[in-house]
Motif scaffolding. Structure first.
Motif, PDB file in Angstrom:
ATOM      1  N   ALA A 177      -7.545   1.725   4.519  1.00 60.00           N
ATOM      2  CA  ALA A 177      -7.140   2.966   3.854  1.00 60.00           C
ATOM      3  C   ALA A 177      -5.885   2.743   3.011  1.00 60.00           C
ATOM      4  O   ALA A 177      -5.800   3.204   1.861  1.00 60.00           O
ATOM      5  N   ALA A 178      -4.901   2.031   3.553  1.00 56.19           N
ATOM      6  CA  ALA A 178      -3.657   1.787   2.827  1.00 56.19           C
ATOM      7  C   ALA A 178      -3.916   0.979   1.563  1.00 56.19           C
ATOM      8  O   ALA A 178      -3.309   1.234   0.512  1.00 56.19           O
ATOM      9  N   ALA A 179      -4.819   0.003   1.650  1.00 58.61           N
ATOM     10  CA  ALA A 179      -5.144  -0.813   0.475  1.00 58.61           C
ATOM     11  C   ALA A 179      -5.830   0.027  -0.595  1.00 58.61           C
ATOM     12  O   ALA A 179      -5.516  -0.071  -1.786  1.00 58.61           O
ATOM     13  N   LYS A 180      -6.753   0.863  -0.189  1.00 55.63           N
ATOM     14  CA  LYS A 180      -7.493   1.693  -1.145  1.00 55.63           C
ATOM     15  C   LYS A 180      -6.597   2.745  -1.784  1.00 55.63           C
ATOM     16  O   LYS A 180      -6.808   3.149  -2.942  1.00 55.63           O
ATOM     17  N   LEU A 181      -5.594   3.207  -1.055  1.00 58.80           N
ATOM     18  CA  LEU A 181      -4.700   4.254  -1.548  1.00 58.80           C
ATOM     19  C   LEU A 181      -3.541   3.706  -2.369  1.00 58.80           C
ATOM     20  O   LEU A 181      -2.718   4.465  -2.867  1.00 58.80           O
ATOM     21  N   THR A 182      -3.462   2.392  -2.485  1.00 57.51           N
ATOM     22  CA  THR A 182      -2.398   1.760  -3.264  1.00 57.51           C
ATOM     23  C   THR A 182      -2.838   1.574  -4.704  1.00 57.51           C
ATOM     24  O   THR A 182      -3.851   0.923  -4.982  1.00 57.51           O
ATOM     25  N   SER A 183      -2.086   2.180  -5.613  1.00 55.65           N
ATOM     26  CA  SER A 183      -2.418   2.095  -7.037  1.00 55.65           C
ATOM     27  C   SER A 183      -1.184   2.421  -7.870  1.00 55.65           C
ATOM     28  O   SER A 183      -0.539   3.455  -7.648  1.00 55.65           O
ATOM     29  N   GLY A 184      -0.852   1.549  -8.794  1.00 52.89           N
ATOM     30  CA  GLY A 184       0.310   1.779  -9.642  1.00 52.89           C
ATOM     31  C   GLY A 184       1.584   1.890  -8.829  1.00 52.89           C
ATOM     32  O   GLY A 184       1.918   0.987  -8.053  1.00 52.89           O
ATOM     33  N   SER A 185       2.284   2.998  -8.993  1.00 57.57           N
ATOM     34  CA  SER A 185       3.535   3.201  -8.251  1.00 57.57           C
ATOM     35  C   SER A 185       3.307   3.852  -6.892  1.00 57.57           C
ATOM     36  O   SER A 185       4.259   4.135  -6.174  1.00 57.57           O
ATOM     37  N   GLN A 186       2.050   4.083  -6.553  1.00 52.41           N
ATOM     38  CA  GLN A 186       1.718   4.717  -5.275  1.00 52.41           C
ATOM     39  C   GLN A 186       1.300   3.668  -4.254  1.00 52.41           C
ATOM     40  O   GLN A 186       0.384   2.877  -4.493  1.00 52.41           O
ATOM     41  N   TYR A 187       2.001   3.675  -3.109  1.00 49.22           N
ATOM     42  CA  TYR A 187       1.649   2.777  -2.010  1.00 49.22           C
ATOM     43  C   TYR A 187       0.813   3.531  -0.987  1.00 49.22           C
ATOM     44  O   TYR A 187       0.875   4.758  -0.893  1.00 49.22           O
ATOM     45  N   GLY A 188       0.061   2.775  -0.213  1.00 45.44           N
ATOM     46  CA  GLY A 188      -0.791   3.406   0.783  1.00 45.44           C
ATOM     47  C   GLY A 188      -0.031   3.987   1.948  1.00 45.44           C
ATOM     48  O   GLY A 188      -0.380   5.039   2.473  1.00 45.44           O
ATOM     49  N   ILE A 189       1.028   3.297   2.344  1.00 44.70           N
ATOM     50  CA  ILE A 189       1.768   3.742   3.528  1.00 44.70           C
ATOM     51  C   ILE A 189       3.242   3.385   3.400  1.00 44.70           C
ATOM     52  O   ILE A 189       3.609   2.402   2.735  1.00 44.70           O
TER      53      ILE A 189
END
Length: 410
Positions: A177-189
């Motif tokens: 989930a953390a990997a999928k939610l990481t994009s640009g300036s947004q981290y997963g956790i």
């Protein structure tokens, strides 16, 4: 622990060793002090930031009025409290009522600076086991916490829904989930891995829930937990900034949308609720396996009666401490401060009325006191743990080697 049990302190072991010698005889009292009329008592605590300063002050004043005294209250920073208490013990200038973060209580009790609450017939009935464990030294209860707290996983409902992700329940799900939610300036956790007690506090549920403990830091269970954190930082799912972030910084990242999930506590609810457009949820922290039980660390501050040598003032101080831990005050402070009542029946009642805190209330039932295994030696272990975390997350050593070095250090 909330925010405060988490500040690194230096030189305490040395100072603590010096205290018992100077405390000899400090608990004695003359008949004059026992019979004197007490009109004022002193209080020392670290609630020096709003709104807690006012909330706690109001509670203390209410209890002081019931005891028929006024208060001379001093508030200082959490990082300065223990050193000040040790100095006061040495100079025999301890306050009449002393607040301590629960993992510090055994260290101070071991010096002889505190009176057992049984001396004043303060009831300990109904308190959660972890709360009593945290307030106990050598079989006697020296302090009680009116309310307690722990940590859980906060998640941005909108970000997870957009990514088609359910809140993770296992470590594998967390990493995915953390990997999928990481994009640009947004981290997963986001979490706090700072080189302070705060970093240790946040790591404990991962360590404990995996069967690890602080007695054997170099165990495979501890290494697995540290590997999880290391992997999250290494693959970019968590920012390297976690090495310096306090829990307040973690909250800021979450509010700003720079972290889709975070590890944090219920004291963050007010700023989260004020954040425009933030739709969040709270679940228990993921465990390695879905069948594992999360073991959460117990946070919260205890109220104690120091050995001042003035029996009349100690008796009044005990009235205030007992009042602070009464059912009425527990419920009132829990509501005001977004914490959980320490008595189990009150906690259940409180959870039904405050659904946002239900996850924390459930965790408190089995939460573990940080001093449960090592007692007064806990601060040394806490330092070793955050040192190992820093070493592993910066790549200076593998998780297993970092923990082995920590185990062998002292």
């Amino acid at each position: 622990m909330k925010r405060t049990s988490l500040t690194a302190r230096t030189g305490l072991a040395l100072a603590a060793l010096a205290v018992p010698a100077v405390l000899t005889g400090c608990g004695g009292s003359t008949s004059a002090s026992a019979n004197q009329q007490v009109t004022s008592i002193s209080v020392l605590d670290y609630y020096n930031n709003e709104p807690d300063k006012t909330f706690i002050g109001d509670a203390l004043n209410t209890c002081a009025q019931k005891a028929g005294v006024t208060l001379d209250r001093q508030t200082i920073t959490g990082s300065a409290l223990i050193q000040k208490v040790l100095q006061q013990a040495s100079s025999k200038t301890l306050p009449d009522v002393l607040m301590l973060d629960n993992p510090d209580l055994q260290q101070i009790a071991s010096t002889g600076a505190l009176a057992p609450l049984s001396d004043f017939k303060i009831s300990t009935d109904g308190f959660a086991d972890g709360v009593l464990q945290a307030g106990t030294y050598n079989g006697k209860v020296y302090g009680l916490a009116p309310t307690v707290n722990t940590i859980a996983l906060f998640y941005n409902k909108d970000l997870l829904a957009k990514a088609g992700i359910q809140p993770p329940t296992t470590w594998d799900e967390l990493k995915a989930a953390a990997a999928k939610l990481t994009s640009g300036s947004q981290y997963g956790i986001a979490f706090s891995a700072a080189a302070t007690y705060e970093g240790t506090w946040q790591f404990l549920p991962f360590m404990w829930s995996n069967g690890g403990d602080e007695k054997n830091l170099d165990s495979p269970q501890n290494a697995e937990a540290l590997q999880l954190w290391t992997d999250l930082v290494k693959d970019g799912s968590a920012s390297s900034g976690v090495l310096n972030w306090k829990q307040a910084d973690v909250k800021d990242q979450f509010v700003a949308g720079k972290a889709a999930m975070m590890v944090n506590g219920p004291w963050q609810l007010p700023p989260l609720d004020k954040a425009a457009g933030l739709n969040y949820g709270i679940v228990k922290l993921p465990t390695k396996n879905a069948t594992d039980t999360e073991v959460a660390p117990l946070g919260g501050e205890t109220w104690t009666v120091p050995q001042t040598g003035n029996k009349a003032k100690q008796a009044k101080a005990a009235e205030v401490v007992g009042c602070m831990n009464s059912d009425e005050m527990q419920l009132s402070m829990a509501k005001q401060r977004n914490t959980v009542p320490s008595k189990t029946t009150l906690a259940a009642q409180f959870a039904s009325q405050n659904p946002k805190l239900s996850v924390f209330t459930d965790l408190i039932k089995t939460a573990r006191a940080r001093t449960g295994e090592l007692g007064a030696d806990w601060p040394k272990a806490a330092t070793k743990i955050y040192t190992a975390v820093q070493s592993a997350l910066t790549g200076k050593a593998s998780p297993a080697d970092a923990l082995k070095q920590a185990q062998n250090n002292g």
